[in-house]
Design a protein around this motif. Structure first.
Motif, PDB file in Angstrom:
ATOM      1  N   GLU A 114       0.790  -1.012   0.003  1.00 39.05           N
ATOM      2  CA  GLU A 114      -0.039  -0.193  -0.072  1.00 39.05           C
ATOM      3  C   GLU A 114       0.899   1.228  -0.126  1.00 39.05           C
ATOM      4  O   GLU A 114       0.549   2.187  -0.804  1.00 39.05           O
ATOM      5  CB  GLU A 114      -0.924   0.048   1.226  1.00 39.05           C
ATOM      6  CG  GLU A 114      -2.238  -1.149   1.180  1.00 39.05           C
ATOM      7  CD  GLU A 114      -2.732  -1.152   2.396  1.00 39.05           C
ATOM      8  OE1 GLU A 114      -2.670  -0.243   3.490  1.00 39.05           O
ATOM      9  OE2 GLU A 114      -3.660  -2.058   2.281  1.00 39.05           O
ATOM     10  N   ASP A 117       1.814   2.003  -3.344  1.00 37.33           N
ATOM     11  CA  ASP A 117       0.806   2.353  -4.204  1.00 37.33           C
ATOM     12  C   ASP A 117       0.689   3.949  -4.219  1.00 37.33           C
ATOM     13  O   ASP A 117       0.318   4.768  -4.782  1.00 37.33           O
ATOM     14  CB  ASP A 117      -0.491   2.071  -3.719  1.00 37.33           C
ATOM     15  CG  ASP A 117      -0.589   0.708  -4.259  1.00 37.33           C
ATOM     16  OD1 ASP A 117       0.168   0.246  -5.330  1.00 37.33           O
ATOM     17  OD2 ASP A 117      -1.528  -0.002  -3.784  1.00 37.33           O
ATOM     18  N   LYS A 120       2.024   5.740  -7.220  1.00 34.94           N
ATOM     19  CA  LYS A 120       1.532   5.539  -8.590  1.00 34.94           C
ATOM     20  C   LYS A 120       1.154   7.215  -9.125  1.00 34.94           C
ATOM     21  O   LYS A 120       0.534   7.930  -8.413  1.00 34.94           O
ATOM     22  CB  LYS A 120       0.128   4.760  -8.419  1.00 34.94           C
ATOM     23  CG  LYS A 120       0.343   3.341  -8.252  1.00 34.94           C
ATOM     24  CD  LYS A 120      -1.013   2.460  -8.273  1.00 34.94           C
ATOM     25  CE  LYS A 120      -0.658   1.116  -8.098  1.00 34.94           C
ATOM     26  NZ  LYS A 120      -2.135   0.342  -8.003  1.00 34.94           N
ATOM     27  N   GLY A 125       3.955   2.405 -13.265  1.00 32.74           N
ATOM     28  CA  GLY A 125       3.438   1.406 -12.567  1.00 32.74           C
ATOM     29  C   GLY A 125       3.876   0.071 -13.112  1.00 32.74           C
ATOM     30  O   GLY A 125       3.521  -0.770 -11.930  1.00 32.74           O
ATOM     31  N   ILE A 128       6.395  -0.304 -10.370  1.00 31.53           N
ATOM     32  CA  ILE A 128       5.996  -0.549  -8.914  1.00 31.53           C
ATOM     33  C   ILE A 128       5.581  -1.979  -9.004  1.00 31.53           C
ATOM     34  O   ILE A 128       5.702  -2.765  -8.013  1.00 31.53           O
ATOM     35  CB  ILE A 128       4.713   0.237  -8.617  1.00 31.53           C
ATOM     36  CG1 ILE A 128       5.177   1.794  -8.528  1.00 31.53           C
ATOM     37  CG2 ILE A 128       3.943  -0.045  -7.613  1.00 31.53           C
ATOM     38  CD1 ILE A 128       4.104   2.881  -8.456  1.00 31.53           C
ATOM     39  N   LYS A 132       6.602  -4.925  -6.213  1.00 24.23           N
ATOM     40  CA  LYS A 132       5.718  -5.882  -5.636  1.00 24.23           C
ATOM     41  C   LYS A 132       5.861  -7.301  -5.875  1.00 24.23           C
ATOM     42  O   LYS A 132       6.066  -8.217  -5.142  1.00 24.23           O
ATOM     43  CB  LYS A 132       4.191  -5.709  -5.947  1.00 24.23           C
ATOM     44  CG  LYS A 132       3.867  -4.173  -5.476  1.00 24.23           C
ATOM     45  CD  LYS A 132       2.364  -3.951  -5.899  1.00 24.23           C
ATOM     46  CE  LYS A 132       2.010  -2.717  -5.381  1.00 24.23           C
ATOM     47  NZ  LYS A 132       0.683  -2.181  -5.645  1.00 24.23           N
TER      48      LYS A 132
END
Length: 192
Positions: A114, A117, A120, A125, A128, A132
């Motif tokens: 989170e 995020d 973002k 993206g 990211i 993850k």
């Protein structure tokens, strides 16, 4: 762009360890008795020695990913805590100060996916998403739940490259303002 990468020392240590495994493998294969004396490799078959070295190299790679991601996670949290101090200079002053204090204290306990995020829209993206995936693999390494299938495996090289790119993009989009920029950030926007 030149910057101090907090991942460099970990990756360099992993690279040295990888080279040591290569040297050890060559040494064991040649059964160079002077060099393997007082080690578990004396008298071991080439197959046993290679298996032990391969297992150790795999463990070193997994530990490198753990260390790389833990260092990256610390970088992101500390970066957000530093960025949050600008919020403390906001408006309304009392609310902003309390919110900034809560943010700085509680960001340590947020779910890290989170936290990612939050970037973002400012950070690619796909990058990211790759971070993850590395985190999923790092979590699997750390916990190795036999009831869960291992996620896509990451290598230390990939982890280093992806996490370094993320650090670069974070630094690029969240460079702390200096001088006049700080003063302007502290001036509340007019209410329309």
């Amino acid at each position: 762009m030149s910057f101090d990468n907090p991942l460099d020392s970990i990756y360099k240590a992993f690279s040295v360890a990888s080279d040591c495994f290569k040297v050890a493998t060559r040494t064991v294969q040649s059964q160079h008795e002077e060099l393997i004396r007082r080690t578990q490799f004396i008298g071991a078959t080439k197959h046993e020695a290679n298996a032990a070295l391969e297992d150790a190299a795999k463990q070193a790679a997994d530990l490198a990913i753990l260390a790389l991601f833990a260092t990256f996670e610390r970088f992101v949290i500390e970066h957000l805590q530093t960025a949050n101090r600008l919020l403390a200079a906001g408006y309304p002053r009392q609310y902003s100060t309390k919110l900034a204090e809560k943010f700085e204290k509680d960001v340590e306990y947020w779910k890290f996916v989170e936290t990612l995020d939050l970037f973002k829209g400012e950070v690619d993206g796909r990058l990211i998403g790759q971070v993850k995936q590395i985190k999923q693999y790092r979590d699997w390494i750390a916990h190795q739940n036999p009831n869960k299938a291992p996620p896509t495996q990451a290598t230390p090289e990939t982890a280093f490259d992806v996490l370094t790119k993320m650090i670069e993009q974070i630094r690029l989009t969240h460079t702390r303002p200096t001088g006049e920029d700080v003063a302007e950030a502290a001036i509340p926007a007019p209410i329309l």
